[in-house]
Scaffold this active site. Structure first.
Site, PDB file in Angstrom:
ATOM      1  N   LYS A  62       0.948  -1.298   0.102  1.00 10.37           N
ATOM      2  CA  LYS A  62      -0.067   0.157  -0.013  1.00 10.37           C
ATOM      3  C   LYS A  62       0.968   1.001  -0.021  1.00 10.37           C
ATOM      4  O   LYS A  62       0.614   2.149  -0.704  1.00 10.37           O
ATOM      5  CB  LYS A  62      -0.835  -0.049   1.212  1.00 10.37           C
ATOM      6  N   GLU A 103      -5.691   8.787  -6.176  1.00  7.93           N
ATOM      7  CA  GLU A 103      -6.002   7.841  -6.966  1.00  7.93           C
ATOM      8  C   GLU A 103      -6.556   8.307  -8.319  1.00  7.93           C
ATOM      9  O   GLU A 103      -7.664   7.979  -8.571  1.00  7.93           O
ATOM     10  CB  GLU A 103      -7.444   7.493  -5.967  1.00  7.93           C
ATOM     11  N   HIS A 137     -13.819  -4.447  -5.726  1.00  5.50           N
ATOM     12  CA  HIS A 137     -14.745  -3.422  -4.881  1.00  5.50           C
ATOM     13  C   HIS A 137     -15.907  -2.841  -5.581  1.00  5.50           C
ATOM     14  O   HIS A 137     -16.776  -2.481  -5.012  1.00  5.50           O
ATOM     15  CB  HIS A 137     -13.811  -2.254  -4.264  1.00  5.50           C
TER      16      HIS A 137
HETATM   17  N1  GLY Z   1      -8.980   1.268   0.528  1.00  4.81           N
HETATM   18  C1  GLY Z   1      -8.293   1.583  -0.964  1.00  4.81           C
HETATM   19  C2  GLY Z   1      -7.361   2.844  -0.726  1.00  4.81           C
HETATM   20  O1  GLY Z   1      -6.897   3.275   0.277  1.00  4.81           O
HETATM   21  O2  GLY Z   1      -7.423   3.363  -1.782  1.00  4.81           O
END
Ligand code: GLY
Length: 355
Positions: A225, A235, A246
């Site tokens: 992550k 994003e 998702h």
């Molecule tokens: N839960 C996905 C993100 O943090 O982008």
């Protein structure tokens, strides 16, 4: 103990993973908190288990500490609770030198982060996630949010904590279903980026063996992550890969009004269905769905929902805040450990989603 640093252009913070860290959290906070006043935000379940000992450790480290507790559950992730938290912070005379400590799962972390991002235009905050899902996903990467009656996480921002402290011992008190909820996100990381992690998860002979290796597994997920968020904080590309499973998962959660399936269960079903559809269309290596099914069964996660009205699911997908553009970005696997963004025109949703 394992640690990593998430480096962003104008903010960096440490993620520390250490069994038992909660017992000495006051000393850890001393290394990152600038003022001497903190407020702990938690929910009624976590308060019962860890509230008193956490407050004591923070006091022992020399901080002035107040506590805010709200009723556990997704229903609390609302503006009503947020207003209540603002009022309590004001009554504690919190200011920009006060640090908010979010102690709990995703609801505490997301909503606490949102409060921290807005109270007096922003106060520092530290995440202490106590569920697996929060430890591997929601506490990292700065997504903070509150639900509206119209939908989950509809109001929020990107606001990063000053540190994340992960205590794997906190997972010992989780019910199996809540633990497995987090395992769905762990499996997701293996699917999208890390074949070795996926293989490791498949090779553990039982949950006990997984639990003996949890620090490593969590470190693995957080490392993935970290790299993804550093590359694409807001994003616009790469971070979308974290949404594997998702699109359908969110729709299933909503279809049942969030009462039937947890987030992780929705994502598990989503990973299975989307991979089956992609495999059928020749977009994913043959055999991938079978191996995903195998791992989901191993971790007691659901594969599908019987009797689902597919048209209704597609309508929900179209209304999702993330899917309002002409093209829907869905995340697919080339194969285990290798994912990509696939653009699907909204007009083609029906033909793609119908088996
Ligand atoms: N839960 C996905 C993100 O943090 O982008």
């Amino acid at each position: 103990m394992r640690s990593l640093t998430l480096n962003l252009k104008d903010h960096s913070y440490e993620i520390l993973i250490k069994k038992g860290i909660l017992k000495n959290i006051g000393d850890e906070l001393k290394k990152v908190v600038k003022g001497n006043k903190v407020v702990v935000l938690t929910d009624s379940n976590v308060d019962r288990l860890y509230g008193e000992s956490t407050i004591q450790s923070i006091k022992n480290a020399g901080f002035t500490v107040d506590k805010i507790v709200f009723k556990a559950g997704e229903e609390s992730k609302s503006f009503e609770t947020v207003l209540d938290i603002y009022s309590k912070l004001a009554s504690f005379k919190a200011n920009r030198t006060t640090t908010l400590i979010t102690l709990g799962g995703g609801v505490v972390g997301d909503m606490g982060g949102f409060v921290a991002s807005t109270f007096v235009r922003g106060i520092p905050f530290v995440q202490i996630p106590t569920t697996l899902l929060a430890q591997v996903d929601s506490s990292i990467g700065g997504k903070v949010a509150v639900n509206l009656p119209e939908g989950k996480n509809l109001v929020g921002s990107f606001y990063h904590p000053d540190a994340v402290f992960i205590d794997t011992d906190a997972l010992n008190t989780l019910e199996d279903r809540v633990f497995n909820d987090g395992m769905s996100e762990v499996i997701k990381y293996g699917c999208i980026k890390d074949k070795q992690l996926f293989k490791k998860l498949l090779s553990f002979k039982d949950i006990e063996e997984l639990k003996e290796n949890l620090e490593d597994v969590i470190f693995n997920c957080c490392s993935i992550k970290k790299v993804v968020v550093e590359a694409d904080e807001k994003e616009t590309g790469e971070r979308m890969l974290l949404n594997f499973g998702h699109t359908i998962g969110h729709a299933i959660e909503k279809y049942f009004d969030y009462k039937e399936y947890t987030h992780g269960e929705g994502v598990a079903i989503g990973m299975n269905i989307i991979t089956a559809l992609a495999e059928k269309d020749g977009l994913t290596e043959p055999g991938t769905t079978e191996i995903i099914k195998k791992i989901l069964i191993k971790y007691s996660l659901p594969l599908e929902v019987k009797g689902l009205d597919v048209d209704k699911v597609i309508d929900i997908i179209k209304l999702d805040k993330k899917n309002l553009e002409k093209d829907l970005n869905i995340i697919l696997l080339n194969k285990i450990g290798d994912s990509f963004i696939h653009k699907l025109n909204n007009n083609n949703l029906n033909s793609f989603f119908k088996i």
